[in-house]
Each structure stands twice: as C-alpha cells, then as structure tokens.
Enzyme design. Structure first.
Site, short mmCIF file in Angstrom:
data_model
loop_
_atom_site.label_atom_id
_atom_site.label_comp_id
_atom_site.label_asym_id
_atom_site.label_seq_id
_atom_site.Cartn_x
_atom_site.Cartn_y
_atom_site.Cartn_z
N GLU A 1 0.71 -1.22 0.15
CA GLU A 1 -0.06 -0.02 -0.06
C GLU A 1 0.88 1.44 0.00
O GLU A 1 0.43 2.20 -0.55
CB GLU A 1 -0.83 -0.15 1.31
CG GLU A 1 -2.15 -1.08 0.97
CD GLU A 1 -2.75 -1.55 2.09
OE1 GLU A 1 -2.44 -1.01 3.31
OE2 GLU A 1 -3.41 -2.50 2.24
N GLU B 1 3.80 -10.97 0.56
CA GLU B 1 2.54 -10.69 0.45
C GLU B 1 2.13 -10.34 -0.83
O GLU B 1 2.43 -9.30 -1.28
CB GLU B 1 2.56 -9.25 1.42
CG GLU B 1 2.59 -9.19 2.74
CD GLU B 1 1.89 -8.39 3.52
OE1 GLU B 1 0.89 -8.78 4.39
OE2 GLU B 1 1.74 -7.08 3.39
N SER C 1 -5.00 -11.97 3.20
CA SER C 1 -6.35 -12.43 3.53
C SER C 1 -5.99 -13.73 4.56
O SER C 1 -6.47 -14.80 4.19
CB SER C 1 -6.89 -13.02 2.12
OG SER C 1 -7.18 -11.88 1.57
P1 PGA Z 1 -5.08 -8.55 4.96
O1 PGA Z 1 -3.57 -7.50 4.70
O2 PGA Z 1 -4.84 -9.56 5.87
O3 PGA Z 1 -6.00 -7.58 4.96
O4 PGA Z 1 -5.15 -9.15 3.53
C1 PGA Z 1 -2.50 -7.89 4.94
C2 PGA Z 1 -1.70 -6.81 4.83
O5 PGA Z 1 -1.84 -5.74 4.08
O6 PGA Z 1 -0.34 -6.79 5.45
#
Ligand code: PGA
Length: 254
Positions: free
Chosen positions: A101, A169, A217
């Site tokens: 992000e 990730e 997730s």
């Molecule tokens: P999420 O996010 O568990 O909501 O998929 C993981 C992250 O962004 O670190």
C-alpha cells in the site's frame, strides 16, 4: 528439525478511528492470548497510538511495531516524518517497511532499502514486505519477486541481516476473504524460493534463518493450513487483526 517460535504481526493500518477503540481492541487481544506460548505477537497500530498502548501494557507476550519509518536517521527538518530512533525510544521493536500500500503511493525499492537500513541502524527489526502483483503461469512473478527482494535489500550487510524479517505478501491476495489467499502448496514453493534468494545474498547460514511471514487474506479459517503446510514462520495480518476473535484464532493456529 525443531520448529522455531512463530511470529504473528497485526497490521492495523489506518484503524481504529479513536484512541479509546484502540485501547479496547488491544486489551481484548492481550487478555485472550495471555496464556499462549511459543508465538511472538507484534501489534503495529497507527503510530499516534503507540506510546499510549506501550504505556498501558504490563504483559510480556506482545511487542510493538510501527507501520512505516522515515529513511532519515535521528532528528531533523523533515515535516511529517518519524525516525527509527523515535519509534525505538517510544517502545517499538519492529517496523513494517515497503508494504504494497505504501509502494502504491510511490515508494520505490531504493526508498525501501534506505528505510530498511535506517531501521536496522536504530536497532529496530524491519519487516520487509515483498510480493508480486499478479501470478502468471510462466513464472514471471518469480523474477519480479527476486528483483524486488534484492533491490529492497540493496546495501543491507550480512552482519545486520540476522535481524531482518521478510513478509511475502502477494498484492493480489491482500484485503480479500480467506478463499483468495495463496494455497498452502504455492506458499510453500514461494517460501523456498525466497529462502534461496536470501541464501544467495547472505550465505546459507544467515539466509535460512531469516523468518518468512505470509500476508494476504489470512483469517481464522485458513491460518492453520497455511501455518502447517506453507512452511512459514508466521503471518502479517491485516483486516483480521481488527477482529479479536479472528486474530486470536490465528495466533492459536500457530
Ligand atoms: P489483509 O492485509 O490481511 O487484510 O489481506 C495484509 C496486509 O496488507 O498486510
């Protein structure tokens, strides 16, 4: 081989909206994992709440982390920035670096590697996030992963690599429901691949010791299988870390 202790990191992102809610969420989690052994939990709230949560906590099995850090060391004229030294002094032991992000907001591999170094220099353990945007059938994602990991660790010496944590990730799996997470088999393959890259860079002894987390997730329903069959050392948990029930069951699944 004996299994190492597990690491479960809660990434609260920009939640919750008020300090009081953060306090409530934190104390419910702390209460319910009081007796858990063999799992290190790290809570990464918005930096604004860090000092208050650190101050209020008397237990031993939760540590604290930040979600980002400045690449500038110490103090200085950098509006809006928080340095690794400040975070360390406030009570953080870990910091998430290079989350997808933040990369989507313009953070480059170069910036990420500078932040990793700043964190290590200040005595924080960086949780370096890497992951492909899409998983193609030709294996192109593996080259993307190798490139991203190598570039994000550019200039990070072997002597400091033992304090590193890597979180795999995949961007396509973040923020969805458990069914959208990577499968345990694919996760296992990818973890081996990441360990290979780290061993190439730092030698087998150091490379194989870097804990590899999975994020994307993870929920109470899939944490057990991913933990057992995915060969990971733990999880980086986003949305499910805001639900006491879900988060506690992830910790217990480890
Ligand atoms: P999420 O996010 O568990 O909501 O998929 C993981 C992250 O962004 O670190």
């Amino acid at each position: 081989m004996a299994r190492r202790g597990r690491l479960v990191v809660a990434n609260w992102k920009m939640h919750p909206g008020a300090l009081q809610e953060a306090r409530r969420l934190f104390s419910s989690i702390a209460r319910r994992i009081r007796r858990v052994r063999g799992v290190q939990v790290v809570v990464c709230p918005p930096a604004l709440y860090l000092s208050e949560l650190v101050r209020s906590y008397r237990g031993a099995n939760i540590r604290f982390g930040a979600q980002d850090v400045s690449w500038h060391a110490g103090i200085g004229a950098y509006t809006g920035e928080l340095s690794a030294m400040m975070l360390k002094r406030i009570g953080a032991g870990h910091v998430i670096v290079g989350h997808s992000e933040r990369r989507a907001m313009g953070e480059s591999d170069k910036t990420v590697s500078t932040k990793v170094k700043a964190a290590l220099d200040a005595g924080l353990a960086p949780i370096l996030c890497v992951g492909e945007e899409e998983r193609d059938h030709e294996g192109g994602y593996l080259s993307q992963l190798e490139w991203q990991l190598t570039a994000s660790l550019d200039g990070v010496p072997r002597t400091q690599a033992s304090r590193l944590v890597v979180a795999y990730e995949p961007v396509w799996a973040i923020g969805k429901r458990a069914q959208s997470a990577v499968t345990p088999r694919l996760l296992h393959e990818t973890v081996i691949f990441v360990k290979k890259i780290l061993s190439k860079k730092y030698g087998r002894v150091v490379g194989m010791k870097v804990p590899i987390l999975y994020g994307g997730s993870v929920e109470g329903t899939n944490a057990g299988a991913l933990s057992r069959e995915g060969a990971v050392d733990g999880f980086l948990v986003g949305h499910a870390s805001l639900s006491v029930r879900d988060f506690v069951s992830i910790v217990k699944a480890c």
